[in-house]
Design a protein around this motif. Structure first.
Motif, PDB file in Angstrom:
ATOM      1  N   THR A 604      20.509   3.872  -2.565  1.00 54.94           N
ATOM      2  CA  THR A 604      21.859   4.245  -2.146  1.00 54.94           C
ATOM      3  C   THR A 604      22.895   3.351  -2.814  1.00 54.94           C
ATOM      4  OG1 THR A 604      21.803   2.768  -0.233  1.00 54.94           O
ATOM      5  CG2 THR A 604      20.978   5.018   0.085  1.00 54.94           C
ATOM      6  N   LYS A 605      24.115   3.878  -2.866  1.00 54.63           N
ATOM      7  CA  LYS A 605      25.219   3.105  -3.429  1.00 54.63           C
ATOM      8  C   LYS A 605      25.433   1.810  -2.644  1.00 54.63           C
ATOM      9  CE  LYS A 605      27.857   7.137  -5.062  1.00 54.63           C
ATOM     10  NZ  LYS A 605      26.969   8.225  -4.603  1.00 54.63           N
ATOM     11  N   ALA A 606      25.306   1.892  -1.308  1.00 52.92           N
ATOM     12  CA  ALA A 606      25.542   0.716  -0.472  1.00 52.92           C
ATOM     13  C   ALA A 606      24.532  -0.384  -0.750  1.00 52.92           C
ATOM     14  CB  ALA A 606      25.483   1.121   1.004  1.00 52.92           C
ATOM     15  N   LEU A 607      23.259  -0.017  -0.940  1.00 48.27           N
ATOM     16  CA  LEU A 607      22.230  -1.018  -1.204  1.00 48.27           C
ATOM     17  C   LEU A 607      22.485  -1.725  -2.534  1.00 48.27           C
ATOM     18  CD1 LEU A 607      19.571  -2.388  -0.423  1.00 48.27           C
ATOM     19  CD2 LEU A 607      18.358  -0.490  -1.517  1.00 48.27           C
ATOM     20  N   VAL A 608      22.893  -0.982  -3.550  1.00 50.79           N
ATOM     21  CA  VAL A 608      23.184  -1.593  -4.849  1.00 50.79           C
ATOM     22  C   VAL A 608      24.375  -2.540  -4.738  1.00 50.79           C
ATOM     23  CG1 VAL A 608      23.943  -1.114  -7.200  1.00 50.79           C
ATOM     24  CG2 VAL A 608      22.171   0.291  -6.165  1.00 50.79           C
ATOM     25  N   ARG A 609      25.398  -2.101  -4.037  1.00 48.38           N
ATOM     26  CA  ARG A 609      26.585  -2.949  -3.904  1.00 48.38           C
ATOM     27  C   ARG A 609      26.263  -4.215  -3.126  1.00 48.38           C
ATOM     28  NH1 ARG A 609      32.129  -2.182  -4.052  1.00 48.38           N
ATOM     29  NH2 ARG A 609      32.997  -4.270  -4.328  1.00 48.38           N
ATOM     30  N   HIS A 770      24.895   3.002  21.513  1.00 49.68           N
ATOM     31  CA  HIS A 770      25.252   3.802  20.347  1.00 49.68           C
ATOM     32  C   HIS A 770      25.249   2.912  19.113  1.00 49.68           C
ATOM     33  CE1 HIS A 770      29.237   2.313  21.689  1.00 49.68           C
ATOM     34  NE2 HIS A 770      29.538   2.319  20.393  1.00 49.68           N
ATOM     35  N   LEU A 771      25.259   3.552  17.945  1.00 49.45           N
ATOM     36  CA  LEU A 771      25.103   2.833  16.676  1.00 49.45           C
ATOM     37  C   LEU A 771      26.456   2.613  16.005  1.00 49.45           C
ATOM     38  CD1 LEU A 771      22.005   4.669  15.122  1.00 49.45           C
ATOM     39  CD2 LEU A 771      22.047   2.681  16.634  1.00 49.45           C
ATOM     40  N   VAL A 772      26.562   1.479  15.304  1.00 49.55           N
ATOM     41  CA  VAL A 772      27.746   1.175  14.501  1.00 49.55           C
ATOM     42  C   VAL A 772      27.266   0.633  13.154  1.00 49.55           C
ATOM     43  CG1 VAL A 772      29.185   0.673  16.516  1.00 49.55           C
ATOM     44  CG2 VAL A 772      27.912  -1.183  15.416  1.00 49.55           C
ATOM     45  N   ARG A 773      28.139   0.730  12.155  1.00 50.94           N
ATOM     46  CA  ARG A 773      27.828   0.157  10.850  1.00 50.94           C
ATOM     47  C   ARG A 773      28.244  -1.311  10.872  1.00 50.94           C
ATOM     48  NH1 ARG A 773      30.193   0.497   5.318  1.00 50.94           N
ATOM     49  NH2 ARG A 773      32.028   1.453   6.263  1.00 50.94           N
ATOM     50  N   ALA A 774      27.295  -2.188  10.534  1.00 49.10           N
ATOM     51  CA  ALA A 774      27.545  -3.629  10.618  1.00 49.10           C
ATOM     52  C   ALA A 774      27.153  -4.303   9.309  1.00 49.10           C
ATOM     53  CB  ALA A 774      26.744  -4.237  11.770  1.00 49.10           C
ATOM     54  N   ASN A 775      27.845  -5.386   8.991  1.00 45.98           N
ATOM     55  CA  ASN A 775      27.536  -6.181   7.783  1.00 45.98           C
ATOM     56  C   ASN A 775      27.412  -5.292   6.545  1.00 45.98           C
ATOM     57  OD1 ASN A 775      27.624  -8.398   9.408  1.00 45.98           O
ATOM     58  ND2 ASN A 775      25.452  -8.896   9.262  1.00 45.98           N
ATOM     59  N   TYR A 776      28.376  -4.419   6.393  1.00 41.39           N
ATOM     60  CA  TYR A 776      28.565  -3.514   5.269  1.00 41.39           C
ATOM     61  C   TYR A 776      27.633  -2.317   5.280  1.00 41.39           C
ATOM     62  CZ  TYR A 776      29.334  -1.729   0.585  1.00 41.39           C
ATOM     63  OH  TYR A 776      29.621  -0.918  -0.475  1.00 41.39           O
ATOM     64  N   PHE A 777      26.315  -2.521   5.414  1.00 42.85           N
ATOM     65  CA  PHE A 777      25.428  -1.351   5.317  1.00 42.85           C
ATOM     66  C   PHE A 777      24.286  -1.388   6.315  1.00 42.85           C
ATOM     67  CE2 PHE A 777      21.416  -2.368   2.802  1.00 42.85           C
ATOM     68  CZ  PHE A 777      21.458  -3.716   3.075  1.00 42.85           C
ATOM     69  N   MET A 778      24.293  -2.365   7.222  1.00 43.99           N
ATOM     70  CA  MET A 778      23.225  -2.463   8.211  1.00 43.99           C
ATOM     71  C   MET A 778      23.578  -1.686   9.487  1.00 43.99           C
ATOM     72  SD  MET A 778      22.097  -6.449   7.719  1.00 43.99           S
ATOM     73  CE  MET A 778      20.731  -6.311   8.868  1.00 43.99           C
ATOM     74  N   THR A 779      22.581  -1.563  10.362  1.00 44.78           N
ATOM     75  CA  THR A 779      22.749  -0.826  11.610  1.00 44.78           C
ATOM     76  C   THR A 779      22.930  -1.797  12.766  1.00 44.78           C
ATOM     77  OG1 THR A 779      21.358   0.989  10.818  1.00 44.78           O
ATOM     78  CG2 THR A 779      21.696   0.839  13.187  1.00 44.78           C
TER      79      THR A 779
END
Length: 811
Positions: A604-609, A770-779
């Protein structure tokens, strides 16, 4: 039976395939040599081929004489019978049988001697990934799932799109046989699927059976392992055998279009639609992403076929209905979602328009284009007639045959020939354009993928030429089968055996019978990791491993011109040769060991970034995700419990727990280190920093690495004001889902070592979590009190919008 000898000849490879399957099953089960184990080398191989040829010729001669005697006894009716037999049982059919056997035997010998060669079977890295994807889909996916969550790489991603559900070549990998036996049977089935589709395409087009057999032999010689080792043609059959299935599906769609355009049967239209739709979904299940290249080739042929079709309306209606089925079932949106989230740059129409505009109005661009027009570069030598390549005669003859075929009386033959010529010049144009990067991101979709999808149109002109020769000058046609047989035997005897095998493994004959490849070894390091962090469905997540490779002294000696980042791409083959396990990617995953490693187009783009900003210091190959730099606090946060290095590390926080060293030429040293206090869904930060801008968020994380256990970085505020640290938490993965159990006195945020996605849906929706996006690309999982939450990964053709939302946040 003799009457039908010519009819069954094209199916002789399929019969031979089942013979080999039977041999593999018996031999591998009994573990005893069926043939004597004398080391008689190449001489015996040649002698065996000679015996086969003589026996075939003698059998045909005796059968012919017996049939003629019976026909003479039948008198009147026997005259017609005798005439027919004289036409069918000829030196031509004998030549076809013997040459097919030679090609088949040469192919099998090469397969058994080339386990990890790029021109071998399920070859290193890509091929291993394809095979592992097939095998693990059964454990981690439901039948007929198109997108399966993969917990083993890159903090959770999806398996490749080559699903096993409708591919019998993938199903046999589940058989309880040794690795080489399963691989061999799998490839034989992949080949039989392609040859069956080629036979149907040839027959629908109007070619004779012997002409189709000739085309099949040529395809095997030019595009199938181990022969690509000599020709330097495209090796996708070695690294991605599912491409053979997508090509077979495309061939059947072409058959349906030909039936619609030229069929005279009463139900030709219905037959065309049924065949086309079934082939469409077969190809999507073979690989949704790569099948697009085959559909591009099919679409181009449909346009050319339209010009010669007597039933144009029927052809247009068939093509429209097949396309409508693709859109109506959500397949187009599904493929679009896969492309949007992938790191592969997405082409834009404006780039195509701007490229053509620059070619027309910009003198410098035009000069560069024409300067490169006469040279073969940018992988063009793998699919075009280049004088410097050994494949030049083949591609040149194919082009010449296509030019001649444009004058054929057969309308389908004319369409195939015209399209083959257009493909050659079109691929040449795209190859030259790619050398100057004329169309921007469009070159991310390698021309090589389109060229392999179109490779059937490289052999079809030769089929047409063989069909003309067999019809107009049958007595002179017998040599056409000898050329593929000589090429196959020569490559195996004088290229594969000397270069790949004899240098290091002198027991040739026994190796041909038993095979060399035994699968990746379970080294002491692999065994330790499997025991400590091996992952099973439903079991608790115990951490992952990160690889830090490319710094070995031996690798530096072999590739001194490359830096450590570049040598990582060479390390899988190097480590496999030294230890019989690449110690990365599938070398870990097939033993159930999750890793931070990720590879290829599902990145994914997020993992590369994230990797670029926090785990590397300079640009790297975006297709290979690794811990390019060791930063313990970042690695702890993403759940990395072990670091595998090919050089000793003196980094605070790393404790050596295992070591592997080999001697001799390769002299590899591997070191395994452990990190403490790792986030196994046990971190619960209470301090929140909100930064809407992703760049600023990553920079803040990089500058504040030491506080990541207590501080979380979010892109939007939480619905609660205060967070308390949870008392305990645990994470497990199952088929397309994860499960979190946690306990806290108030509202807590559990930081999960898992990529965030909008496709995660609660099994039992509740206001308590519920889920949120944390530390840029983590769950991040926000919950209160005690929670036992299960979330399903719901991404499919009918539910692809969630992945597009992921792409928008990644951008």
């Amino acid at each position: 039976m003799l009457r039908r000898i010519e009819a069954v000849l094209p199916w002789s490879p399929v019969a031979a395939i089942f013979g080999v399957i039977l041999y593999e099953a018996i031999f591998e089960k009994t573990r005893s040599l069926i043939l004597p184990g004398a080391e008689i080398g190449v001489v015996v191989v040649v002698a065996a081929l000679l015996v086969v040829w003589l026996a075939t010729r003698a059998a045909l001669s005796l059968a012919t004489r017996a049939a003629l005697w019976a026909a003479i006894r039948a008198r009147g009716a026997g005259r017609a019978h005798m005439t027919y037999l004289r036409r069918t049982v000829t030196p031509l059919t004998a030549s076809a049988v013997v040459c097919s056997i030679v090609v088949f035997v040469s192919m099998l010998v090469g397969w058994r001697l080339m386990p990890e060669n790029i021109a071998g079977l399920f070859s290193i890295t890509d091929g291993n990934y394809s095979r592992w994807n097939y095998e693990y889909a059964y454990t981690w996916g439901h039948w007929f799932d198109l997108s399966i969550f993969n917990p083993f790489s890159g903090l959770g991603t999806t398996f490749w799109t080559n699903t096993p559900w409708l591919n019998p070549g993938a199903l046999v990998l589940q058989l309880p046989l040794p690795a080489l036996a399963r691989i061999t049977i799998s490839y034989l089935i992949h080949l039989s699927l392609l040859l069956s589709s080629l036979y149907c395409l040839g027959r629908v087009a109007g070619a004779s059976r012997l002409a189709i057999l000739f085309a099949a032999l040529v395809f095997v010689i030019m595009f199938f392992p181990p022969f690509t080792m000599r020709w330097n043609t495209i090796v996708h059959a070695s690294i991605a055998p599912f491409r053979l299935v997508t090509m077979a599906a495309a061939n059947f769609i072409i058959c349906s279009l030909i039936i619609a355009a030229h069929g005279v049967q009463r139900h030709a239209f219905v037959t065309a639609i049924a065949v086309g739709v079934m082939a469409l979904f077969w190809g999507v299940y073979a690989s949704a992403t790569y099948f697009i290249f085959d559909l591009m080739v099919v679409g181009g042929f449909a346009v050319v076929l339209l010009g010669t079709a007597p039933h144009r309306v029927r052809l247009l209606a068939s093509a429209a209905l097949i396309a409508a089925a693709f859109v109506a079932t959500g397949m187009s949106g599904y493929v679009d979602a896969l492309a949007s989230v992938s790191i592969r740059v997405r082409p834009q129409l404006a780039e195509l328009v701007n490229g053509f505009k620059a070619l027309i109005v910009d003198d410098a661009v035009r000069k560069s284009f024409f300067a490169n027009l006469s040279t073969c570069q940018n992988q063009m030598e793998q699919y075009l007639p280049c004088l410097s390549q050994p494949s030049f005669p083949f591609f040149a003859l194919s082009l010449a045959a296509a030019v001649c075929g444009t004058r054929s009386r057969n309308a389908v033959f004319r369409a195939i020939s015209v399209y083959s010529v257009l493909l050659v010049f079109g691929l040449w144009f795209l190859g030259v354009a790619g050398s100057i990067h004329l169309f921007g991101a469009f070159h991310e979709f390698s021309v090589q993928h389109i060229a392999f999808a179109a490779s059937v149109f490289t052999v079809l002109p030769l089929m047409i030429a063989a069909d003309w020769l067999l019809g107009e000058a049958r007595a002179l046609a017998w040599p056409i089968f000898i050329a593929p047989a000589i090429a196959a035997a020569s490559i195996t005897l004088f290229v594969v055996i000397p270069d790949v095998y004899v240098k290091h493994y002198p027991a040739l004959f026994r190796a041909v019978i038993t095979g060399r490849y035994k699968g990746d070894a379970e080294t002491p390091i692999i065994r330790y990791l499997r025991e400590q962090i091996g992952l099973q469905p439903g079991a608790e997540f115990r951490g992952s491993v990160a690889t830090y490779l490319g710094q070995s002294e031996t690798m530096f000696r072999l590739t001194a011109e490359r830096d450590r980042y570049q040598r990582i791409a060479e390390s899988p083959l190097y480590l496999w040769l030294a230890t019989q396990n690449p110690h990365q990617n599938t070398g870990l995953w097939q033993f159930g060991i999750p890793s931070f490693d990720e590879y290829a187009h599902m990145i994914t783009k997020a993992l590369v970034r994230f990797t670029s900003e926090l785990l590397s210091e300079r640009p790297f190959d975006y297709r290979i995700i690794r811990a390019y730099e060791i930063r313990p606090d970042i690695l702890r946060m993403i759940g990395v419990r072990y670091v595998l290095s090919d050089a000793p590390l003196d980094t605070p926080g790393l404790t050596e727990v295992e070591r592997l060293q080999t001697g001799d030429y390769w002299d590899v040293k591997l070191f395994l280190y452990r990190l403490e206090n790792v986030n196994l869904a046990t971190w619960s930060p209470t301090e929140v920093t909100v930064l809407a801008d992703g760049n600023a968020l990553l920079k803040a994380m990089k500058s504040d690495q030491q506080s990541l256990q207590k501080r979380v970085f979010l892109s939007s505020p939480l619905p609660v004001s205060n967070l308390t640290a949870m008392k305990r938490g645990s994470l497990s993965f199952d088929i397309n889902e994860f499960r979190f159990w946690g306990e806290a006195d108030g509202w807590s945020l559990a930081l999960l070592p898992l990529q965030f996605s909008h496709c995660w849906k609660p099994v039992d929706p509740s206001d308590a979590s519920h889920l949120v996006r944390a530390n840029y690309f983590m769950t991040g999982l926000l919950f209160k009190g005690t929670v036992d939450a299960r979330y399903k990964f719901e991404f499919s053709p009918l539910n692809s919008r969630c992945r597009k939302l992921d792409a928008s946040t990644m951008n």
